[in-house]
Each structure stands twice: as structure tokens, then as C-alpha cells.
Design an enzyme around this catalytic site. Structure first.
Site, PDB file in Angstrom:
ATOM      1  N   ASP A 260      25.894  -9.510 -41.012  1.00 37.07           N
ATOM      2  CA  ASP A 260      27.041  -9.956 -40.218  1.00 37.07           C
ATOM      3  C   ASP A 260      26.865  -9.491 -38.779  1.00 37.07           C
ATOM      4  O   ASP A 260      27.038  -8.313 -38.471  1.00 37.07           O
ATOM      5  CB  ASP A 260      28.321  -9.376 -40.831  1.00 37.07           C
ATOM      6  CG  ASP A 260      29.566  -9.798 -40.086  1.00 37.07           C
ATOM      7  OD1 ASP A 260      29.554 -10.887 -39.484  1.00 37.07           O
ATOM      8  OD2 ASP A 260      30.556  -9.044 -40.114  1.00 37.07           O
ATOM      9  N   ASP A 263      24.982 -11.824 -32.859  1.00 37.84           N
ATOM     10  CA  ASP A 263      23.685 -12.262 -32.334  1.00 37.84           C
ATOM     11  C   ASP A 263      22.599 -11.722 -33.263  1.00 37.84           C
ATOM     12  O   ASP A 263      22.333 -10.522 -33.295  1.00 37.84           O
ATOM     13  CB  ASP A 263      23.485 -11.760 -30.903  1.00 37.84           C
ATOM     14  CG  ASP A 263      22.125 -12.138 -30.321  1.00 37.84           C
ATOM     15  OD1 ASP A 263      21.403 -12.924 -30.973  1.00 37.84           O
ATOM     16  OD2 ASP A 263      21.796 -11.658 -29.221  1.00 37.84           O
ATOM     17  N   CYS A 318      36.860 -16.506 -31.092  1.00 39.00           N
ATOM     18  CA  CYS A 318      35.737 -15.807 -30.466  1.00 39.00           C
ATOM     19  C   CYS A 318      35.769 -15.984 -28.954  1.00 39.00           C
ATOM     20  O   CYS A 318      35.963 -17.092 -28.456  1.00 39.00           O
ATOM     21  CB  CYS A 318      34.427 -16.338 -31.028  1.00 39.00           C
ATOM     22  SG  CYS A 318      32.963 -15.494 -30.385  1.00 39.00           S
ATOM     23  N   GLY A 359      32.904 -23.533 -34.393  1.00 40.97           N
ATOM     24  CA  GLY A 359      33.052 -24.847 -33.788  1.00 40.97           C
ATOM     25  C   GLY A 359      33.595 -25.903 -34.717  1.00 40.97           C
ATOM     26  O   GLY A 359      33.504 -27.098 -34.423  1.00 40.97           O
ATOM     27  N   TYR A 404      46.018 -13.926 -37.876  1.00 41.21           N
ATOM     28  CA  TYR A 404      44.571 -14.178 -37.835  1.00 41.21           C
ATOM     29  C   TYR A 404      43.978 -13.423 -36.662  1.00 41.21           C
ATOM     30  O   TYR A 404      44.453 -13.544 -35.534  1.00 41.21           O
ATOM     31  CB  TYR A 404      44.320 -15.682 -37.690  1.00 41.21           C
ATOM     32  CG  TYR A 404      42.871 -16.100 -37.729  1.00 41.21           C
ATOM     33  CD1 TYR A 404      41.974 -15.550 -38.647  1.00 41.21           C
ATOM     34  CD2 TYR A 404      42.397 -17.071 -36.856  1.00 41.21           C
ATOM     35  CE1 TYR A 404      40.657 -15.962 -38.692  1.00 41.21           C
ATOM     36  CE2 TYR A 404      41.085 -17.500 -36.893  1.00 41.21           C
ATOM     37  CZ  TYR A 404      40.210 -16.941 -37.817  1.00 41.21           C
ATOM     38  OH  TYR A 404      38.898 -17.341 -37.862  1.00 41.21           O
ATOM     39  N   ARG A 417      29.454  -4.816 -36.023  1.00 40.80           N
ATOM     40  CA  ARG A 417      29.086  -6.203 -35.727  1.00 40.80           C
ATOM     41  C   ARG A 417      28.930  -6.431 -34.227  1.00 40.80           C
ATOM     42  O   ARG A 417      28.078  -7.196 -33.790  1.00 40.80           O
ATOM     43  CB  ARG A 417      30.159  -7.162 -36.274  1.00 40.80           C
ATOM     44  CG  ARG A 417      29.749  -8.624 -36.221  1.00 40.80           C
ATOM     45  CD  ARG A 417      30.846  -9.517 -36.787  1.00 40.80           C
ATOM     46  NE  ARG A 417      30.342 -10.802 -37.229  1.00 40.80           N
ATOM     47  CZ  ARG A 417      30.190 -11.867 -36.451  1.00 40.80           C
ATOM     48  NH1 ARG A 417      30.496 -11.786 -35.166  1.00 40.80           N
ATOM     49  NH2 ARG A 417      29.732 -13.004 -36.937  1.00 40.80           N
ATOM     50  N   GLU A 430      35.533  -9.133 -28.036  1.00 43.22           N
ATOM     51  CA  GLU A 430      34.895 -10.447 -28.111  1.00 43.22           C
ATOM     52  C   GLU A 430      35.669 -11.356 -29.066  1.00 43.22           C
ATOM     53  O   GLU A 430      35.138 -12.341 -29.582  1.00 43.22           O
ATOM     54  CB  GLU A 430      33.437 -10.323 -28.574  1.00 43.22           C
ATOM     55  CG  GLU A 430      32.538  -9.641 -27.558  1.00 43.22           C
ATOM     56  CD  GLU A 430      31.084  -9.627 -27.964  1.00 43.22           C
ATOM     57  OE1 GLU A 430      30.550 -10.700 -28.309  1.00 43.22           O
ATOM     58  OE2 GLU A 430      30.471  -8.546 -27.957  1.00 43.22           O
TER      59      GLU A 430
END
Length: 500
Positions: A260, A263, A318, A359, A404, A417, A430
């Protein structure tokens, strides 16, 4: 410096061009099955799903309850790693204790609770029966059942205890954990039961079988289960404590692991993959990511990743692109990585599945992602909206929402992470913390999504994802085309929309 000769495009910037719909293109013949792990070209994967939807490795999304529900629908959940090793392992074990058709008991109450409290519980959960355990937990000592047929708010004193109106355990039909689903359904129909409690020799509740799940089980015949018919479940890991976390998760029964990270193009992920291969050989499967180009895919595939996640900065909560200036439009990332995957398969004879992560705001976006070559998708916001997610249900301005939050937010504090140069706290965020509109049951919504995906594939003349990957025709969308994607009239409110 190098500047790519392209425009970074999102999934929303493409439309599918219909293909010939043949006589064999029907909902019953469309197969959404997909591989989750690497395999030789032309051979089946060791782990597949009938529904190519997985839940995000997030504390606001993936809980045992959601993992069980998603596995029933043919998908897979990844339990989040932003918690102590023992806690994550316990969540994996909670899923693995359940077999197909056996439900996690999520509406429970103590015998000392009042009738008013159970009435409120049943009303808020839109259920008609609650399981009574000594401590009100899903695995406490089974005491009995109480339903809306056992009391009436205008006839009985709502201050009276549940014990005064419940049906006690000694008067009920129960079953041992060794019972099969077929045997359980026979008991349900023979004894005209709505609920069959599964209780161990010590009197502890293990699970329940519901009569209303009988049709659900018939409708979803492709549950994600292992060789022992236990539900499959995945788990996230990180590149810090993997030497302790991975063995614990393997011992707990995790079917699939995933590193997880925001990047994944790093030597730390290669080291983690090497640890798994050196320790377990091919017995433990683990994916890696996230990446946005073919270079990073090749690096992780060569390191032994069983699948690779695609997407940086495209998630609904994000803010990596705003904060760090890195990422790529999800469609552009998929196009590049899919080309890398296919070249790798042609060169090595090994197919490494791709997961589109981020996305994906609509079912149409999922269809475009599959057309571009994704094997399965990972969803956060989508699953956070449902009853089965662990996030609290709240009322804001007369409407219901689920809380959320992103793993890169200060609420999650997922330092493993999002590492910003060491330390035990996030230097900057982030991700954000907010709400998503409540959408009801996972079962109903996943069924709707499956129906839409199948309808799209039928319009494109495809009956399986491999053919969809190969034959789909897409076209970029102009601004004017985008404006015509939605209805251009004032829509009438539909019954049931109020408060939702």
C-alpha cells in the site's frame, strides 16, 4: 528534463464507440471474470474473481463486514494496514471464519437493552430482527432473537428489557459450525425460519444464515471463496514492518497481499517483494504499486509483483497532485502501463494483471478503464457510501452521508503509506476528510454496477474482458461532447430521493 509529447487525460475524456452486438451478446453470456495474480499466458490464474471490483486499502472502506459482502458478490476486499499487526490479522481472521452463505451478524443487542433501543436499532438499520448476545457483540454468547413481530411500540413498555420479549435460545433452532449451506437452507425451510443462528459448542455465536439470503445466494453464484469455501480476503502491507506484518497476515489466512503506497516505483517495494519470494516462494501472492508508466510497471513486474496498481493522484479524496505536483491522468497512465504489460507478456510469456486505482467516479468510468485494458478496479469512494463500510452514517442538512477520509489525511495519519522524510507524523496532508452521499446496500449497488458494465460490453460486442480489451474502440471527448453527456432538462424528483 524531458517533457512527454501528450496531454494527460482522465477516464472522463473518452467515450466508447459501439460495436456489432451479436446474438450471443446477452447479460447471461457476458463474463466479467478476471485474474488477480500473474500467470502464464494461456493458463488460468491461481486467484480469479467473478466480479472485477476490489475495495480500497482504507480505514474508511474495508472492514470484515464489507469484505464478506463483497466476496459474496464475487469481488475482493483489502483490509487496511494502517493499524497494529494483531488488529489487522484479527480482521482477516474474522472474514476467513465465514463460509459462503453464512453471514456476519451485524445487528446485535444485549438482553438488558430496552425495547425502545432495539426498535431504534432495527429502524435505523432497516431490518426486522436482531440477534441477542450476552455482550451485544457478533460473537458473544447467543441468548436469543427479537424481531418486530415480538413487540409493538404502542402495546408494550419500551422501557422494558429486550429479555422480556425476545425468543430465548432454548426455544430456537440453531446449528453447529460444521453445518453445510445446503443443510442450513434445509433447516430454514423445514422449520419456516427467517434466521438460523450458527452457534459453537461453547454457546458462542459464529454466524447466521438468513432466509432472504437464499435468493441472494442463487443470484450470486460466483462468490470469491477458497478451496474450503471460506470467503477470500486481501490485506494491505507496507515497506516498513513487512517482516512482522506479512507472516501474521499469512497465518491469519489472507489470500492476497498488496503493498500500500502512493508511489510504488521504489527499491523499497522491490525489497518487500523479494522478502515474500525468498520466504514463501510462490505460496504467497502479493501485488505492488501505484505506478503511472510502463517503466515503473516493468520494474515491479521484474521484482515479482503478482499484480500492479495504476494511478497516482486520481482518487476522489487524494490531493497528491496539488501537494507534490506528481501524477498522471488515469486514462493516460492506463494506456502507457497496459502497453508495458502486453509487451512484458509477449516477451516473457507471463501476464501480470493491472488494477485501475483512482479516477473512477461513475460506472461509466469503470467501463472505460476496462476497455483501456484494466483487469480489475480498486474503489474507495464507491464502497464508502454503503451500509457495509465501517464509516459512521451521519445526517447533514436533512440528508444522510457516510464519513470518508483519505489515508493521506491527518485523520488517518498513515505515515507508512505517505512518508515525508521520516518521523511518526505526516509533514503535510495528501488527502482530505469529508462525507459521501449514503447509497444503501452494497448488494444492490454492486448488482446495478454489474448490470451497467454488462450492458456496455454488449453494446460493444464483447462477452468477456479479454475481448473487450482487444476490440474496444474509444474516442476522445471534446468540451462540447462532454457537455452533452448528461440530460439537458430540469429533472423531476423521484419518490424515495428525499433525504438521500
Amino acid at each position: 528534463m524531458k517533457i512527454l509529447d501528450e496531454v494527460s487525460r482522465t477516464l472522463n475524456e473518452f467515450l466508447l464507440v459501439p460495436g456489432l452486438t451479436t446474438a450471443d451478446c446477452t447479460p447471461d453470456t457476458v463474463d466479467l471474470g478476471a485474474p488477480l495474480v500473474r500467470h502464464r499466458v494461456g493458463e488460468p490464474a491461481a486467484i480469479r474473481v467473478a466480479t472485477p471490483l476490489t475495495s480500497a486499502i482504507m480505514g474508511a472502506v474495508s472492514s470484515p463486514r464489507l469484505a464478506i459482502a463483497l466476496a459474496q458478490c464475487g469481488g475482493l476486499s483489502f483490509v487496511h494496514q494502517n493499524q497494529p499487526v494483531a488488529a489487522q490479522a484479527a480482521m482477516v481472521q474474522a472474514v476467513k471464519r465465514h463460509k459462503a452463505g453464512f453471514r456476519f451478524s451485524d445487528i446485535n443487542i444485549k438482553p438488558s437493552a430496552t425495547l425502545g433501543e432495539v426498535a431504534l436499532l432495527l429502524e435505523s438499520a432497516e431490518r426486522d430482527v436482531a440477534v441477542v448476545t450476552d455482550d451485544g457483540s457478533p460473537h458473544g454468547r447467543f441468548i436469543g432473537l427479537i424481531s418486530t413481530d415480538d413487540f409493538h411500540p404502542h402495546r408494550h413498555d419500551l422501557a422494558s428489557p429486550v429479555a422480556s420479549r425476545m425468543r430465548p435460545a432454548q426455544d430456537l433452532v440453531t446449528a453447529p459450525p460444521t453445518i453445510t449451506l445446503s443443510e442450513a437452507n434445509t433447516l430454514i425451510w423445514d422449520h419456516r425460519l427467517d434466521v438460523l443462528p450458527v452457534v459453537d459448542a461453547g454457546g458462542l455465536l459464529q454466524s447466521i444464515v438468513l432466509r432472504r439470503d437464499y435468493e441472494l445466494h442463487k443470484r450470486f453464484r460466483n462468490e470469491s471463496i477458497d478451496a474450503d469455501k471460506r470467503f477470500r480476503v486481501g490485506a494491505g502491507v507496507n515497506t516498513h514492518d513487512y517482516r512482522e506484518r506479512i507472516p501474521a497476515l499469512v497465518e491469519a489466512g489472507a489470500d492476497l497481499l498488496c503493498i500500500d503506497s502512493s508511489d510504488g516505483y521504489s527499491v523499497w517495494q522491490a525489497d518487500t517483494l523479494a522478502f515474500v519470494r525468498d520466504t514463501y516462494g510462490g505460496r504467497v501472492r502479493i501485488g505492488a504499486g501505484n505506478v503511472v508508466d510502463a517503466r515503473a510497471f516493468r520494474y515491479l513486474a521484474d521484482a515479482g509483483a503478482d499484480f500492479v496498481k495504476v494511478g497516482i493522484g486520481g482518487g476522489s479524496i487524494c490531493t497528491t497532485r496539488d501537494q507534490k505536483g506528481i501524477g498522471r491522468g488515469q486514462a493516460s497512465a492506463l494506456i502507457d502501463v497496459v502497453a508495458g504489460r502486453d509487451a512484458y507478456a509477449a516477451e516473457t510469456g507471463v501476464y501480470v494483471p493491472l488494477c485501475c486505482d483512482g479516477g473512477l467516479l461513475t460506472d461509466a468510468h469503470m467501463a472505460v478503464a476496462f476497455a483501456l485494458g484494466a483487469d480489475f478496479v480498486m474503489l474507495g469512494r464507491y464502497f464508502a457510501r454503503f451500509d457495509e463500510s465501517p464509516a459512521p452514517l451521519v445526517r447533514v442538512g436533512g440528508q444522510f452521508f457516510k464519513e470518508y477520509w483519505g489515508e493521506g489525511s491527518n485523520r488517518a495519519r498513515n505515515v507508512s503509506r505517505y512518508e515525508h522524510g521520516g518521523g511518526s507524523r505526516l509533514t503535510f496532508e495528501e488527502g482530505v476528510d469529508g462525507y459521501v452521499p449514503y447509497a444503501g446496500s452494497l448488494y444492490d449497488n454492486v448488482a446495478l454496477t454489474i448490470a451497467k458494465l454488462k450492458a456496455t460490453m454488449i453494446s460493444c460486442g464483447a462477452t468477456g474482458l479479454p475481448g473487450f480489451h482487444r476490440d474496444a474502440v474509444l474516442v476522445p471527448v471534446s468540451q462540447q461532447s462532454f457537455l452533452q453527456n448528461s440530460a439537458e432538462i430540469q429533472l423531476r424528483d423521484r419518490p424515495g430521493d428525499a433525504g438521500r
